[in-house]
Motif scaffolding. Structure first.
Motif, mmCIF file in Angstrom:
data_model
loop_
_atom_site.group_PDB
_atom_site.id
_atom_site.type_symbol
_atom_site.label_atom_id
_atom_site.label_comp_id
_atom_site.label_asym_id
_atom_site.label_seq_id
_atom_site.Cartn_x
_atom_site.Cartn_y
_atom_site.Cartn_z
ATOM 1 N N UNK A 35 1.231 -1.018 0.294
ATOM 2 C CA UNK A 35 0.174 -0.004 -0.178
ATOM 3 C C UNK A 35 0.455 1.159 -0.033
ATOM 4 N N UNK A 36 1.499 1.219 0.583
ATOM 5 C CA UNK A 36 2.974 2.849 0.657
ATOM 6 C C UNK A 36 3.359 2.698 -0.642
ATOM 7 N N UNK A 37 3.869 1.218 -0.911
ATOM 8 C CA UNK A 37 4.735 1.096 -2.870
ATOM 9 C C UNK A 37 3.537 2.042 -3.091
ATOM 10 N N UNK A 38 2.941 1.912 -3.482
ATOM 11 C CA UNK A 38 1.531 2.756 -4.507
ATOM 12 C C UNK A 38 1.309 3.400 -4.029
ATOM 13 N N UNK A 39 1.083 4.172 -2.470
ATOM 14 C CA UNK A 39 0.798 5.403 -2.163
ATOM 15 C C UNK A 39 1.413 6.587 -2.604
#
Length: 330
Positions: A165-169
């Protein structure tokens, strides 16, 4: 070798048989009533639900239902929902309660995206984890070795869904380095296909490569202590040849076994990745089917996932026997 292959094939067939029986039994006798899932109360009267159960042949013995279901996969069958009738062509995994279409037609186009994610992530895992593990093993006890192992522990301590999720955001939404839409069909544009999946591959690869780095390091250190490696060093062979031709070949055997299991899990367990990156894969469809109580889709995705895992493990066993001929005798 032939006997080894035959034994593994028989084991795989038996496992698939047991799984298929269990899935059909859970579909029929599980806590969720197929008739109620298809037509819930008060939308449907009790008489209407009884008619659905009769049309689906749910009152038949388990072996009759199992035979009918498996026959439909290979030959197709006609499925009646009360007054409605559907000609379900082979491979027939049933008819979706929600969309009233052949389940196979509903999910077949989703297998490609899931396989694309799993294959790319698997390659990334090996390309990152194995070289890092080899690097640490050759520098055992040094500061570089400790830094590598520490970094892998830090990465593995982060929950997978949070890392993705952090990589995507940060990398897709905020920075815009990678595209937000995660999948383009390979047949439309191979370049867009690869670029759209690059971030999912890297995210899955980094998270899962940490344990491969540590495992490769341990296997390489063990191989370095073997007599044939010490003999090769005593003969004056170049270190690169000793590492790549002797130590790595011995170390890669258990790595292949673990990778086979993990690759099967990647093929069936990329739900979070598909959900976060909007990839229309099999895992995302199964998740939606659970929320919608679409039991035929749940049943089909479970069977297909089990088949993929069993076949993957069978191929790993066969490849394992090529790398290490001693297992042919077991």
């Amino acid at each position: 070798m032939i006997g080894f292959v035959v034994r593994r094939l028989i084991s795989a067939i038996l496992v698939l048989f047991v799984i298929s029986v269990a899935v059909v039994a859970l579909f029929t006798y599980g806590p969720s009533d197929p008739a109620d899932a298809m037509c819930p109360e008060p939308k449907c009267t009790a008489e209407r639900q009884d008619a659905i159960r009769e049309a689906l042949n749910l009152d038949a013995p388990l072996h009759v239902q199992y035979t009918e279901y498996m026959t439909g996969i290979f030959k197709g069958r006609e499925i009646a929902f009360g007054s409605e009738s559907y000609d379900c062509e082979a491979p027939c995994f049933g008819v979706s309660f929600i969309y009233r279409v052949n389940v196979w037609d509903d999910i077949k186009d989703r297998i490609g995206p899931t396989v694309s994610v799993a294959v790319g992530a698997g390659v990334t895992i090996l390309l990152i984890g194995v070289p890092i593990g080899m690097f640490a093993a050759r520098r055992r006890g040094t500061s570089a070795d400790k830094a590598v192992i520490g970094a892998t522990l830090v990465i593995e301590s982060i929950p997978y869904y949070l890392f993705v999720l952090l990589a995507f955001l940060y990398l897709a939404v905020s920075a815009g380095i990678f595209p937000q839409e995660g999948y383009h069909p390979l047949t439309d544009s191979p370049l867009k296909w690869a670029w759209g999946l690059m971030l999912p591959w890297l995210a899955l690869g980094l998270v899962n490569s940490s344990k491969y780095a540590r495992f490769t390091r341990g296997s390489m250190i063990e191989a370095f202590n073997e007599d044939y490696v010490r003999t090769a060093r005593a003969k004056g062979l170049p270190e690169r040849r000793i590492v790549n031709r002797h130590a790595l070949r011995a170390a890669v055997v258990p790595i292949v076994t673990i990778f086979g299991i993990d690759f099967g899990a990647l093929l069936t367990g990329t739900i979070f990745t598909e959900l976060i990156f909007g990839i229309p894969g099999l895992g995302l469809r199964a998740l939606n089917a659970v929320s919608q109580s679409d039991l035929p889709v749940i049943e089909a995705t479970t069977l297909i996932s089990a088949f993929i895992i069993v076949v993957t493990n069978l191929l790993v066993d066969l490849f394992y026997s090529v790398l290490d001929p001693r297992v042919r005798l077991t």
